[in-house]
Structure formats: C-alpha cells, structure tokens
Design a protein around this motif. Structure first.
Motif, PDB file in Angstrom:
ATOM      1  N   LEU A   1       0.800  -1.223   0.000  1.00 34.38           N
ATOM      2  CA  LEU A   1       0.000   0.000   0.000  1.00 34.38           C
ATOM      3  C   LEU A   1       0.836   1.278   0.000  1.00 34.38           C
ATOM      4  N   ILE A   2       2.105   1.130   0.364  1.00 35.16           N
ATOM      5  CA  ILE A   2       2.930   2.315   0.643  1.00 35.16           C
ATOM      6  C   ILE A   2       2.858   3.348  -0.480  1.00 35.16           C
ATOM      7  N   ASP A   3       3.056   2.892  -1.730  1.00 36.48           N
ATOM      8  CA  ASP A   3       3.110   3.845  -2.840  1.00 36.48           C
ATOM      9  C   ASP A   3       1.783   4.559  -3.030  1.00 36.48           C
ATOM     10  N   ALA A   4       0.681   3.856  -2.724  1.00 35.12           N
ATOM     11  CA  ALA A   4      -0.640   4.426  -2.968  1.00 35.12           C
ATOM     12  C   ALA A   4      -1.108   5.340  -1.843  1.00 35.12           C
ATOM     13  N   LEU A   5      -0.508   5.218  -0.692  1.00 36.89           N
ATOM     14  CA  LEU A   5      -1.027   5.921   0.492  1.00 36.89           C
ATOM     15  C   LEU A   5      -1.286   7.416   0.281  1.00 36.89           C
ATOM     16  N   PRO A   6      -0.353   8.151  -0.350  1.00 39.56           N
ATOM     17  CA  PRO A   6      -0.600   9.599  -0.481  1.00 39.56           C
ATOM     18  C   PRO A   6      -1.868   9.920  -1.281  1.00 39.56           C
ATOM     19  N   ARG A   7      -2.305   8.993  -2.115  1.00 41.72           N
ATOM     20  CA  ARG A   7      -3.487   9.268  -2.939  1.00 41.72           C
ATOM     21  C   ARG A   7      -4.771   8.689  -2.342  1.00 41.72           C
ATOM     22  N   LEU A   8      -4.658   8.001  -1.241  1.00 39.26           N
ATOM     23  CA  LEU A   8      -5.843   7.364  -0.649  1.00 39.26           C
ATOM     24  C   LEU A   8      -6.476   8.254   0.419  1.00 39.26           C
ATOM     25  N   GLY A   9      -7.812   8.336   0.373  1.00 35.24           N
ATOM     26  CA  GLY A   9      -8.536   9.089   1.396  1.00 35.24           C
ATOM     27  C   GLY A   9      -8.951   8.206   2.553  1.00 35.24           C
ATOM     28  N   LEU A  10      -8.964   6.889   2.298  1.00 34.46           N
ATOM     29  CA  LEU A  10      -9.408   5.963   3.336  1.00 34.46           C
ATOM     30  C   LEU A  10      -8.750   4.605   3.154  1.00 34.46           C
ATOM     31  N   VAL A  11      -8.356   4.007   4.266  1.00 36.22           N
ATOM     32  CA  VAL A  11      -7.977   2.596   4.251  1.00 36.22           C
ATOM     33  C   VAL A  11      -8.837   1.897   5.298  1.00 36.22           C
ATOM     34  N   SER A  12      -9.538   0.867   4.857  1.00 33.13           N
ATOM     35  CA  SER A  12     -10.368   0.081   5.764  1.00 33.13           C
ATOM     36  C   SER A  12      -9.689  -1.265   5.981  1.00 33.13           C
ATOM     37  N   ILE A  13      -9.491  -1.618   7.232  1.00 32.69           N
ATOM     38  CA  ILE A  13      -8.833  -2.891   7.567  1.00 32.69           C
ATOM     39  C   ILE A  13      -9.880  -3.861   8.095  1.00 32.69           C
ATOM     40  N   SER A  14      -9.966  -5.014   7.479  1.00 32.29           N
ATOM     41  CA  SER A  14     -10.939  -6.033   7.896  1.00 32.29           C
ATOM     42  C   SER A  14     -10.469  -6.758   9.152  1.00 32.29           C
ATOM     43  N   PHE A  15     -11.374  -6.943  10.081  1.00 31.44           N
ATOM     44  CA  PHE A  15     -11.134  -7.785  11.254  1.00 31.44           C
ATOM     45  C   PHE A  15     -11.958  -9.053  11.068  1.00 31.44           C
ATOM     46  N   PRO A  16     -11.321 -10.168  10.699  1.00 28.35           N
ATOM     47  CA  PRO A  16     -12.083 -11.403  10.471  1.00 28.35           C
ATOM     48  C   PRO A  16     -12.763 -11.902  11.750  1.00 28.35           C
ATOM     49  N   ALA A  17     -12.177 -11.596  12.899  1.00 26.02           N
ATOM     50  CA  ALA A  17     -12.788 -11.903  14.193  1.00 26.02           C
ATOM     51  C   ALA A  17     -12.387 -10.773  15.122  1.00 26.02           C
ATOM     52  N   PHE A  18     -13.256 -10.441  16.066  1.00 23.97           N
ATOM     53  CA  PHE A  18     -12.914  -9.301  16.935  1.00 23.97           C
ATOM     54  C   PHE A  18     -11.686  -9.588  17.781  1.00 23.97           C
ATOM     55  N   SER A  19     -11.423 -10.882  18.009  1.00 22.79           N
ATOM     56  CA  SER A  19     -10.289 -11.249  18.854  1.00 22.79           C
ATOM     57  C   SER A  19      -8.981 -11.351  18.069  1.00 22.79           C
ATOM     58  N   ASP A  20      -9.025 -11.062  16.783  1.00 15.86           N
ATOM     59  CA  ASP A  20      -7.826 -11.123  15.944  1.00 15.86           C
ATOM     60  C   ASP A  20      -7.189  -9.737  15.898  1.00 15.86           C
ATOM     61  N   GLY A  21      -6.088  -9.566  16.639  1.00 13.46           N
ATOM     62  CA  GLY A  21      -5.514  -8.238  16.826  1.00 13.46           C
ATOM     63  C   GLY A  21      -4.535  -7.786  15.758  1.00 13.46           C
ATOM     64  N   ARG A  22      -4.420  -8.520  14.656  1.00 16.11           N
ATOM     65  CA  ARG A  22      -3.437  -8.137  13.638  1.00 16.11           C
ATOM     66  C   ARG A  22      -3.729  -6.768  13.048  1.00 16.11           C
TER      67      ARG A  22
END
Lengths: 574, 168
Positions: B62-83
């Motif tokens: 994602l690094i190269d795209a970050l300056p052009r992104l307004g949002l990054v959404s990170i999926s949590f497959p389970a609430f107990s998954d802290g990655r």
C-alpha cells in the motif's frame, strides 16, 4: 539506614520496599474496576454475548472452571505487603471458602467466587493497590521475577524495577491485547535463574557488558505446554533505554506473524521454531530499526522513579553469624532442620531469607487458609519489614529476617501450621489444580502430589535425598511445569483411565532442559512406587553432593529406564 | 452496517464498490486491494479513493498508494484477531493521514484500543449495533482518562503527565 520515602506514610503498615501507586496508577485500577463492573452488567443484560465477554473477563483474571468461576489475582513479580496479604485473607473469607491457592506464576487464585461478586472483589483489591489485570487471556500476562530479588547474594541488579516498568507498559496495551495467544515474561537479575526465564515467551536476564553498562539478554520462544521449547537468544545485549522499544518490536512481529489457525500452535515458541531464531531476530531488528524510538526517550527517568520505591529496607548493622541462631539450633532439633532447609543466605550480614512452605505433608500444594495468610502477614510485620513474596514454586518468602529472630519466627509459623521444613526437598512439589478444579484437566494432580508427599513423610529421609524438584501437571497444557521437573509427572487419560507419564531430567534454570519420557504411563496408585524406586536408584548411584539431575546427566537416561524395566520383570507390575 | 466516529453513530460518506461495479467519476468509493492499481490509473488525482484490505496485508503493498488514498479500511475477520491493530500502526507510521477504518465485528470494549492504534472509524454490522448502541460506544471512549503507553493516540500518557509534574 537507607532513605525512607515519606510517601510510604500515606499507607498504613507499608514497608519502604515495595512500589507505591501514585494518583495515576490508583485512578487506572479504579477505572479498570468500573469498566469490568459495566462489562458484567452488559453481559447480564445481553449487550455482550458470552463469546464477546470472554476475552474481557479473562483479561481480568476471571475463568470459568469445572465447578465455578475462578478469579486469578495478580501479584506482580510476586511481591506483597502485609496489608495486601490480609486483604487477600479477608476476600477469601467474604467471597470464597476461606482459602486461596498460590500459583506457579506468583499469583493467587480463588476457586469459588460468583460472577456478580467479582466487581466488588476487584474493588476490594484496588483499595490495597492490587488488581487481576492480565492474569489470563491472549495478552501480556502478569510479569514474574526472581522471588529472591533484592536480597540474593548472586544478584547483578534487582529485577523488580524492570518488572514493574513492564507491568505498567503492558497494562491494557492498545496494540497487544488481542494476541494469537498468551504471552508470559519473566525477569531475573541473578547468576542463578530462579525465575525460569528460559521457558517463558520472553525471558529477560539482566547483564552487565564489558563497559559496565546494565542491559538485558533477551530470550524468546521458550515455553512448556504441549510442545515444550527452551528459549533462544534474540537480543544479546539490549541497553535499558531500548528495552521497551525492543519488546514492542518483538510483540509486533509476534502479533502479525504468530499463527492463529490453531491455538496449540499460536505461542511465539512455535513461530520461533517454524521460522528459525535467525529469521525472527532479523524481523525484530528490522522492526526495531524502523520504529520511532523517540517516544521512549524518557524511559530511564521513569525507571529510576520506580527503582526509588523498591529500595532496600532499613537494615541494622549486624554480625555475619548469629549466636542466638546457633544456640537455638543446638537446643531445638526441629528448628535446626527448618533453619538448614528453609533458610537461604542473604546479601546483608546477619539477615536471612526464609521460605515458608505451602506444602505440608499430604496437603494441597500452594493452598493457604485465610488464617495462615493473616499469620504470614503478622510474621512479616514482626520479623520482615512487612514484605512477602510468592515464589513460582508456590511457597511464600519472607525476604528480610534477622537471623536472631529466626527461632521466634519459626515458633510463630509452627503454630500456624506453616513450619514444614521441606523447601526444595522431594515433598516440595509443584502441582497444577488438576481434575479437582480445572475443566481442561485429563487427570488428577493434587491427590498424586499428596500421595508422593505421604510416601516420603519421613523428614530425615527427605533431607538425606536432598534437593529434588517434582512437578505435576494434570494435562498436556503443563501448568505444573512437569517438563522442567527433575522428575516430571504428566496426568493423561487413556481409555477412560488416568495414566501418568513420568519424565526425568527437566531443568528450569539457565542450563534449561526438557525432561525425557521414562516409559509407558503408570496408574495413579503406581506413581509413588515408581518415584520411590527412582529415588532409591539415585541414592545408590549418586556421588558425593550430586543432585538428582546431575546423576541423571552423568549416568544417562537409559540406566534410569532400566530400573523400571527390572522392577517390571520382578513382577512389580510397573 | 453502522459507522462509529468520535463516539457517535454517523452516516457513511463512503461507498463500498463491488468488484463488478463500474468506477464512478466522482464521490467517495472504496475498492478492493486487487482493484486498487486500476482505480488509481483510471481516476484522477482529485478523486476520493479508499481501499479495503485484509489484516494480513503487507504495508509495502500500500505504501506507494497511500498519499493518494482518502481511506484505508482494515478487515477484522474476528474481533479477537488483533493483527489489524498492528497494521494500523504501521500505516500511520508510513505517513498515512486519511481516514483509517476498522471493519468487522469489533465490540465497544475495543474502541479505545482501536483509537490508540490510529483508527478513526469503526464499521460494524447492524445486529451488533443494535446490541451495542451509541451510548456504549461513547462510554467506551471515556473509561480511561490516560494510558501507560507512549506514542499511541487518543488518551494522554501517564508518563508524560508524571514528567510534567516532576518538573520544577
């Protein structure tokens, strides 16, 4: 005399030797209680499902056991004041059945609290600067340390300031509270490891480098459980000002890459084993190099603030050897046995470290009644600056007792049923609660410990045998640390029957090793016989002053296996 | 879906674009990671583009795209998954200034953790939002006045406060 902290006066009976909460610490613990009270309310209202509630109750030490909830109270690095010990006794009387169980991680468990009472129990703990934070759950657990911290003769530095520093850093960490699995850290600052750092997720050994600077050797990936591993060095010398940054680097690597597909393969030991320590070290070093370490710039000041609390008590200037002690030993043989077995050398002349055994012959290892807790609190105030420690061997330590007072202390302990002179001997058994309490257990452990203890009830025979660590777990999760027992006993279930697997040669110290299996499992009834045969063989084979594990290492596992085979041929049915 | 920001339920200004939907010329849309490069190529620099990623995504993707992104959404497959918490930290460290969103069955009790790691918004399914209403999410932000860690967002640092108090 050492400096006395005037802040200590705010707290009745407080010794000068333990960490004192400031307003921030006190507010934090109160907030934690309020949060948990609300979580219990929301669980009961249905806002939280049991699945959602579970990690939050676990992070507050509340387990659902076989018969009831179990509350595990944190005793950070095993250090308690007399006032705190009395509060533990009061809680046992008010909300439990009048006793508590000291654990191998220096904590205390209550086996019978009700869910609705737990917020009040936590409130009662907060009154005396205690909590149950992170004694369970997939987070950084209560940090443990050498129970002889600050008083041992072989110490480079007291590990408790480091442990307290880590307690604060790890409390409700935003990033590392939903790890793949639990994460246990132990610290030692001595030349002999009494904290079993090689079998922790991270073990810290305080060391001094060639230029005299204090730092940490960081060991990662040790652990017991179903796949035991001895930890490997991930940082040879981490200076103090980099400690938290280095640990955050380890935690981030583990949080991102630790396995989450199988809870039995989720500990960092498996990550280290599967990727190799060189890969993990490279990952940690890369993360360490990439992170913004400026936020840790003032850590050394904070460390010094904490260390200031954990100062030595105002010792008197005494002769190295006590005439009173010598006379009392001559006069009272039972006391002499206690003094020889349960008393260790102290770094200050004229003082001694006393181990109070919670392993009476035929008793439940680690259990103490509320009356015994109060007796220990009284004893610590009369004879030990009001400070107590819990050892990972599930005993209580009085770390600063004048040799002149040892006899009076012994009489006081004896009256409370706390003078068993077996510290480190064959009946000083580490045992998990096993089938009697635990829902994970596959076999009983406490009755096995009791049976062995009774078999070796003759104390003179125990002293002849000498130091010998027996450790018992009631399932492969290994809470009783059987892998690192010179003699380890693992209770399994085979075709509906309890079956006990014996291992030999485990060692929890710097020379750590995992025990080797002796042979097929035996029944509960056979365990004391087998142990007795092994001990007799050792006595016949040992050289002058040789410990069990050293004899085993010298003559080899096969010779011990032969003992059992011969017994079997003789019809002993083992 | 319900969206939580600053302790309140808000309208979502972003729209999650299904992979078969055409890229609109305007508006705030969230695309999947495999489609990101194409979207960046097609849309002008003025377009508002967001991406949804797995919590196992390497930040380097994602690094190269970050300056052009307004949002990054990170999926949590389970609430107990802290990655996802660590990934959020890494994206903030990489300089991402836009909206960072946690998407999944997170519970209110994790809100302060998420904010601490750099998340701005939490997106949860409706059934969860019914059980855990706005009041619970707002309360969760204010349980703790301060925290022991340094360098995490949200609450004040106990260590900094101690240092200020110690100064003459």
């Amino acid at each position: 005399m050492t400096a006395h902290d005037p802040e200590a006066m705010r707290r009745p009976n407080a010794p000068t030797t333990t960490y004192l909460y400031d307003d921030y610490d006190a507010a934090f613990v109160r907030e934690r209680v309020a949060e948990f009270r609300e979580q219990v309310r929301r669980r009961l209202s249905g806002a939280l499902t049991e699945e959602e509630f579970r990690p939050f109750r676990l992070m507050n030490g509340l387990y659902l056991q076989l018969h009831a909830y179990m509350l595990r109270v944190a005793i950070p690095y095993g250090t308690l004041t007399a006032r705190q010990m009395r509060r533990l006794a009061d809680i046992a009387d008010k909300w439990d059945k009048g006793y508590g169980h000291f654990t191998t991680r220096q904590n205390l468990q209550y086996n019978w609290p009700k869910l609705v009472d737990t917020p009040d129990i936590l409130e009662a703990l907060a009154d005396v600067e205690m909590h149950a934070i992170q004694t369970s759950g997939n987070c950084i657990r209560n940090v443990t340390a050498d129970h002889f911290a600050g008083v041992a003769q072989d110490e480079i530095e007291d590990p408790r300031p480091t442990a307290e520093f880590l307690r604060q850093w790890s409390s409700l960490h935003p990033e590392f509270s939903f790890l793949p699995r639990k994460f246990k850290i132990a610290v030692t600052g001595a030349e002999h490891d009494r904290a079993a750092i090689m079998v922790h997720d991270v073990g810290l050994r305080i060391v001094r480098n060639d230029s005299g600077e204090i730092g940490y050797q960081v060991v990662a990936g040790g652990g017991l459980g179903r796949s035991p591993f001895v930890g490997k060095v991930v940082g040879d010398f981490v200076p103090r000002h980099d400690l938290l940054a280095f640990l955050e680097a380890i935690m981030r690597v583990y949080n991102r890459f630790g396995r989450r597909d199988n809870k039995y393969k989720a500990r960092i030991k498996i990550l280290v084993h599967e990727k190799g320590i060189d890969d993990i070290r490279a990952e940690v070093e890369a993360e360490f190099a990439a992170m913004d370490r400026s936020v840790f710039a003032h850590d050394p000041e904070e460390f010094e603030r904490i260390a200031g609390f954990l100062a030595p008590p105002p010792y008197e200037s005494l002769a190295r050897d006590s005439q009173m002690l010598r006379a009392a030993k001559l006069e009272t043989p039972a006391f002499a046995n206690f003094a020889d077995v349960n008393v260790s050398a102290h770094k200050i002349p004229g003082y001694a470290i006393v181990t109070v055994s919670l392993k009476p012959i035929g008793g439940v290892p680690g259990d103490a009644t509320s009356d015994q807790m109060r007796a220990l609190a009284d004893a610590s105030e009369r004879f030990g600056f009001g400070e107590l420690r819990v050892s990972h061997e599930q005993n209580i330590i009085l770390p600063h007792v004048k040799q002149d007072d040892l006899f009076a202390l012994w009489r006081m302990l004896d009256a409370a049923g706390l003078a068993t002179a077996n510290a480190g001997l064959v009946s000083d058994i580490i045992s998990c609660p096993g089938m009697d309490y635990c829902s994970l257990a596959t076999a009983r452990s406490i009755p096995i410990a009791q049976a062995i203890s009774k078999r070796f009830a003759d104390m003179s025979r125990q002293r002849r045998i000498g130091k010998l660590g027996i450790k018992i777990s009631g399932c492969i999760n290994a809470c009783g640390h059987h892998h690192v027992g010179a003699i380890g006993i693992l209770g399994l279930e085979k075709k509906g029957q309890e079956s006990y697997q014996i291992t030999l040669g485990g060692d929890p110290t710097f020379s750590a090793s995992i025990g080797e299996i002796l042979g097929p499992g035996v029944t509960a009834e056979q365990v004391p016989d087998v142990i007795e045969h092994l001990v007799d063989f050792y006595l016949a084979e040992r050289e002058e002053g040789e410990a069990f594990i050293d004899t085993w290492r010298r003559i080899g596992h096969a010779r011990f296996k032969d003992v059992l085979r011969r017994e079997g041929e003789d019809g002993a049915d083992i | 879906m319900a969206l939580i920001s600053d302790g309140g339920f808000i309208e979502d200004a972003w729209r999650r674009l299904a992979d078969e939907e055409a890229l609109p010329k305007a508006g705030k849309v969230i695309v999947s990671l495999p489609r990101l490069q194409h979207a960046l190529d097609v849309l002008g620099p003025e377009a508002s583009l967001g991406v949804i990623v797995m919590n196992t995504t390497e930040p380097s993707a994602l690094i190269d795209a970050l300056p052009r992104l307004g949002l990054v959404s990170i999926s949590f497959p389970a609430f107990s998954d802290g990655r996802g918490f660590s990934l959020a930290r890494l994206l903030r460290r990489a300089g991402f200034k836009g909206e960072l969103r946690a998407s999944g069955r997170l519970v209110a009790d994790q809100y302060a953790h998420a904010v601490g790691c750099g998340f701005d918004t939490i997106e949860i399914p409706d059934d969860l939002a019914e059980r855990q209403d706005e009041e619970q999410w707002r309360a969760a932000l204010n349980v703790y006045a301060m925290s022991y860690q340094r360098g995490y967002s949200g609450r004040g640092s106990i260590l900094e406060a101690r240092r200020r108090a110690a100064r003459p």
